[in-house]
Write an enzyme that holds these catalytic residues in place. Structure first.
Site, PDB file in Angstrom:
ATOM      1  N   SER A   1       0.809  -1.218   0.000  1.00 20.49           N
ATOM      2  CA  SER A   1       0.000   0.000   0.000  1.00 20.49           C
ATOM      3  C   SER A   1       0.840   1.264   0.000  1.00 20.49           C
ATOM      4  CB  SER A   1      -0.906   0.006   1.229  1.00 20.49           C
ATOM      5  OG  SER A   1      -0.153   0.142   2.416  1.00 20.49           O
TER       6      SER A   1
ATOM      7  N   THR B   1      -6.474   6.364   6.488  1.00 23.63           N
ATOM      8  CA  THR B   1      -6.185   5.362   5.473  1.00 23.63           C
ATOM      9  C   THR B   1      -7.531   4.925   4.897  1.00 23.63           C
ATOM     10  OG1 THR B   1      -6.327   3.533   7.062  1.00 23.63           O
ATOM     11  CG2 THR B   1      -4.143   4.494   6.720  1.00 23.63           C
ATOM     12  N   GLY B   2      -7.491   4.413   3.669  1.00 21.32           N
ATOM     13  CA  GLY B   2      -8.738   3.956   3.060  1.00 21.32           C
ATOM     14  C   GLY B   2      -9.130   4.793   1.860  1.00 21.32           C
TER      15      GLY B   2
ATOM     16  N   THR C   1      -2.575   2.418   3.272  1.00 28.76           N
ATOM     17  CA  THR C   1      -1.766   3.637   3.379  1.00 28.76           C
ATOM     18  C   THR C   1      -1.049   3.521   4.706  1.00 28.76           C
ATOM     19  OG1 THR C   1      -3.365   4.968   2.113  1.00 28.76           O
ATOM     20  CG2 THR C   1      -2.032   6.173   3.685  1.00 28.76           C
TER      21      THR C   1
ATOM     22  N   ARG D   1      -4.080   9.987 -10.839  1.00 26.99           N
ATOM     23  CA  ARG D   1      -5.074  10.049  -9.738  1.00 26.99           C
ATOM     24  C   ARG D   1      -4.340  10.341  -8.423  1.00 26.99           C
ATOM     25  NH1 ARG D   1      -5.702   7.256  -4.578  1.00 26.99           N
ATOM     26  NH2 ARG D   1      -7.912   7.214  -4.065  1.00 26.99           N
ATOM     27  N   VAL D   2      -4.850  11.327  -7.701  1.00 29.43           N
ATOM     28  CA  VAL D   2      -4.271  11.659  -6.403  1.00 29.43           C
ATOM     29  C   VAL D   2      -5.328  11.392  -5.332  1.00 29.43           C
ATOM     30  CG1 VAL D   2      -3.363  13.524  -4.957  1.00 29.43           C
ATOM     31  CG2 VAL D   2      -2.706  13.381  -7.366  1.00 29.43           C
TER      32      VAL D   2
ATOM     33  N   THR E   1       1.453   6.886   0.810  1.00 27.44           N
ATOM     34  CA  THR E   1       0.650   5.847   0.158  1.00 27.44           C
ATOM     35  C   THR E   1       1.060   5.626  -1.292  1.00 27.44           C
ATOM     36  OG1 THR E   1      -1.636   5.119  -0.205  1.00 27.44           O
ATOM     37  CG2 THR E   1      -1.150   7.378  -0.755  1.00 27.44           C
TER      38      THR E   1
END
Ligand code: GLY
Length: 364
Positions: free
Chosen positions: A99, A267-268, A216, A244-245, A234
């Site tokens: 991750s 995170t997620g 992350t 993509r950010v 991450t």
């Protein structure tokens, strides 16, 4: 490099003035003085000064080595933000953590693209990089952005060039098992192309578990002097569209620190967090005196309220993605909350690093 060597224009003058103002307000010359005079006036009584630090909180993957290293380095004299970034580097360097950093799951072109941010409570400064390729420690680059530029966020080729200017070495971050996962994903996208996927039995164990990964690493901390810091890093969403950010390098979303209130990170699923300013919301709840666990829960309730699009909800209308917040407040209390239960977060104090249960907002 220690935080004493921060070179950003005006920081030394600002922090000296802030320390003097806060010391005057607290009636002592304590090094734990924080923030500007204006912010300090608004601080509730419970945040007067912490004797609790150092305290660290983080995502589950910080428990392996990162938290302990950060805590020990800080206890031995390293500035806490440097120690936190050093700890985060151990996760970025770990090829088995898919991750983040080396071994991160790549974008749809098979290229590992990384995002990271840092925030420094005493100065109120932040630094971040996004969509940076070929550099395994984006957290360290983010720290350099904070310390050696007047900017908050560098992206893509500009971030890479900045990193190289600062001596970071380029390398291919795509490990063999991450490449295997990417090839399998590509070959199973359509039955109308010319790629034949491997049989599932031929795949390395776990490869399928990495699909849709939004893991992350995040760590926040309160230092011995009562100042707050945080860092998030991450590789983002697995097989993302190049460029993509996610939330990790967005200050207020994947990370937020207010030296008078607390530090929070996430995170997620980043998209859900960006549109709700999650970490900023957690810190605002801490400022009101909420316990970190409740503050994280409150931010998730906002995410649930914002989640209406069909592709993001289950049959019962609830979000179908995981998102977790982690927080430490000015008094050294820690907490975490997730969209779903059954996971853990990590924390570290003088008793060492350990995992704790992370409550969930909705049933799986
Ligand atoms: N939370 C990581 C990401 O969505 O990129």
């Amino acid at each position: 490099m220690s935080s004493d060597e921060i070179t950003r224009r005006g920081f030394l003058a600002t922090s000296a003035a802030a320390a003097a103002a806060a010391a005057a307000l607290s009636g002592s010359g304590s090094a734990a003085a924080s923030g500007t005079a204006v912010d300090a006036i608004a601080v509730p009584d419970i945040f007067v000064r912490s004797a609790a630090g150092p305290i660290l909180v983080g995502s589950q993957n910080t428990c392996k080595a990162a938290l302990g290293l950060a805590w020990e380095k800080h206890a031995a004299g390293m500035a806490l933000l440097d120690a936190i970034v050093l700890g985060i580097n151990t996760v970025e360097d770990d090829p088995t953590d898919h991750s983040v950093g080396l071994g991160g799951i790549p974008n749809e072109d098979g290229v590992v693209e990384l995002d990271a941010s840092v925030m420094d409570g005493p100065s109120g400064l932040s630094g971040a990089v996004a969509s940076i390729q070929n550099i395994r420690n984006p957290a360290s680059v983010a720290l350099r952005v904070m310390r050696y530029t007047d900017h908050c966020l560098l992206v893509g080729p500009g971030a890479l060039r900045f990193a190289k200017d600062h001596g970071f070495k380029e390398e291919n971050l795509l490990t063999d098992d991450a490449r295997e996962a990417w090839l399998y994903w590509k070959a199973t996208l359509s039955d109308k192309d010319d790629r034949f996927p491997k049989e599932v039995a031929q795949l390395s164990p776990d490869v399928k578990n990495w699909f849709g990964i939004t893991g992350t690493v995040n760590m926040g901390g309160l230092d011995k002097a009562g100042n707050l810091y945080g860092c998030t890093s991450t590789s983002g969403l697995a097989f993302k569209i190049p460029g993509r950010v996610g939330d990790s390098p967005i200050i207020g979303a994947g990370l937020y620190v207010d030296n008078d209130a607390g530090a929070a990170g996430s995170t997620g699923r980043g998209e859900a967090n960006i549109i709700t300013l999650g970490s900023g919301m957690v810190v605002e709840a801490l400022r009101r005196g909420a316990h970190p666990t409740d503050a994280c829960k409150e931010a998730l309730e906002r995410v649930v309220r914002f989640t209406r699009a069909k592709h993001l909800v289950r049959a019962d209308g609830k979000p179908d993605f995981q998102l977790k917040f982690y927080a430490v407040d000015k008094t050294g209390r820690t907490g975490s909350f997730g969209m779903f239960p059954g996971e853990q977060f990590a924390m570290c104090d003088a008793n060492g690093p350990r995992l704790q249960d992370c409550p969930g907002l909705i049933g799986k």
